[in-house]
Motif scaffolding. Structure first.
Motif, short mmCIF file in Angstrom:
data_model
loop_
_atom_site.label_atom_id
_atom_site.label_comp_id
_atom_site.label_asym_id
_atom_site.label_seq_id
_atom_site.Cartn_x
_atom_site.Cartn_y
_atom_site.Cartn_z
N GLU A 179 -60.73 45.72 41.58
CA GLU A 179 -60.10 44.70 42.42
C GLU A 179 -60.64 43.31 42.08
O GLU A 179 -59.89 42.34 41.96
CB GLU A 179 -60.35 45.03 43.90
N THR A 180 -61.94 43.21 41.93
CA THR A 180 -62.58 41.95 41.59
C THR A 180 -62.10 41.45 40.22
O THR A 180 -61.78 40.27 40.06
CB THR A 180 -64.12 42.11 41.59
N SER A 200 -64.25 52.83 46.97
CA SER A 200 -65.30 53.19 46.03
C SER A 200 -65.78 51.96 45.26
O SER A 200 -65.10 50.93 45.19
CB SER A 200 -64.80 54.25 45.05
N GLU A 201 -66.94 52.08 44.67
CA GLU A 201 -67.53 50.98 43.90
C GLU A 201 -66.63 50.62 42.71
O GLU A 201 -66.43 49.45 42.40
CB GLU A 201 -68.93 51.38 43.42
N LEU A 202 -66.07 51.64 42.05
CA LEU A 202 -65.17 51.40 40.92
C LEU A 202 -63.92 50.65 41.39
O LEU A 202 -63.48 49.70 40.74
CB LEU A 202 -64.78 52.72 40.25
#
Length: 171
Positions: A9-10, A2-4
């Motif tokens: 992670e980033t 998912s985007e979240l």
């Protein structure tokens, strides 16, 4: 993913990168900027590298596609430092560095690489510090890692259950 999850992670990689850079001496740290960090997913999307040899029953097969490939293992930090000192080939361009597992890669300019590697070896004499470095074009790189295990009996020097690996490649 998912985007979240990607954003988390980033952020985690960025935090680990900042923490790793803060551990460096100030004169090395001053030449590093976080503006050019590269995230693990970006590397995986752009390059597929086979870095470690494959083992058969009694043979080791080096990955294909390299003009120079060195794989060495040992079971003491002293031997690892000696191995690096004898096998290391300096880089000719700036490099991307991952000095903490699951951190992003940060750029290390050519002019401070010797000082960085001298610092790295000095730290390594007493504490293991994994490292993955490569030129941005992936033409040359170095991995220093460890895993739980033993060397073959005829090469083992202790029973510590740690094997240190040194991998160098040039394309």
């Amino acid at each position: 993913m998912s985007e979240l999850t990607k954003k988390l992670e980033t952020l985690s990689q960025r935090r680990k990168t900042k923490e790793a850079i803060l551990e460096l001496p100030a004169d090395i740290r001053s030449s590093i900027t976080l503006e050019n960090i590269v995230y693990i997913d970006q590397i995986r999307e752009s390059h597929e590298l086979a870095l470690f040899p494959k083992y058969g029953k009694e043979t080791m097969e080096a990955p294909q596609g390299y003009s120079k490939y060195i794989y060495r293992d040992c079971d003491t930090l002293k031997d690892l430092v000696a191995l690096i000192n004898s096998e290391f080939v300096p880089f000719s361009k700036s490099i991307l560095v991952q000095s903490t597992r699951n951190s992003a890669y940060w750029e290390l300019p050519l002019d401070c690489q010797q000082q960085f590697f001298e610092h790295y070896i000095d730290v390594l004499k007493n504490n293991f510090w994994g490292l993955l470095v490569f030129q941005s074009d992936f033409a040359q790189g170095l991995v220093i890692d460890n895993y739980c295990g033993y060397l073959p009996e005829d090469r083992a020097t202790n029973n510590d259950e740690v094997v240190y690996e040194y991998v160098f490649w040039q394309k």
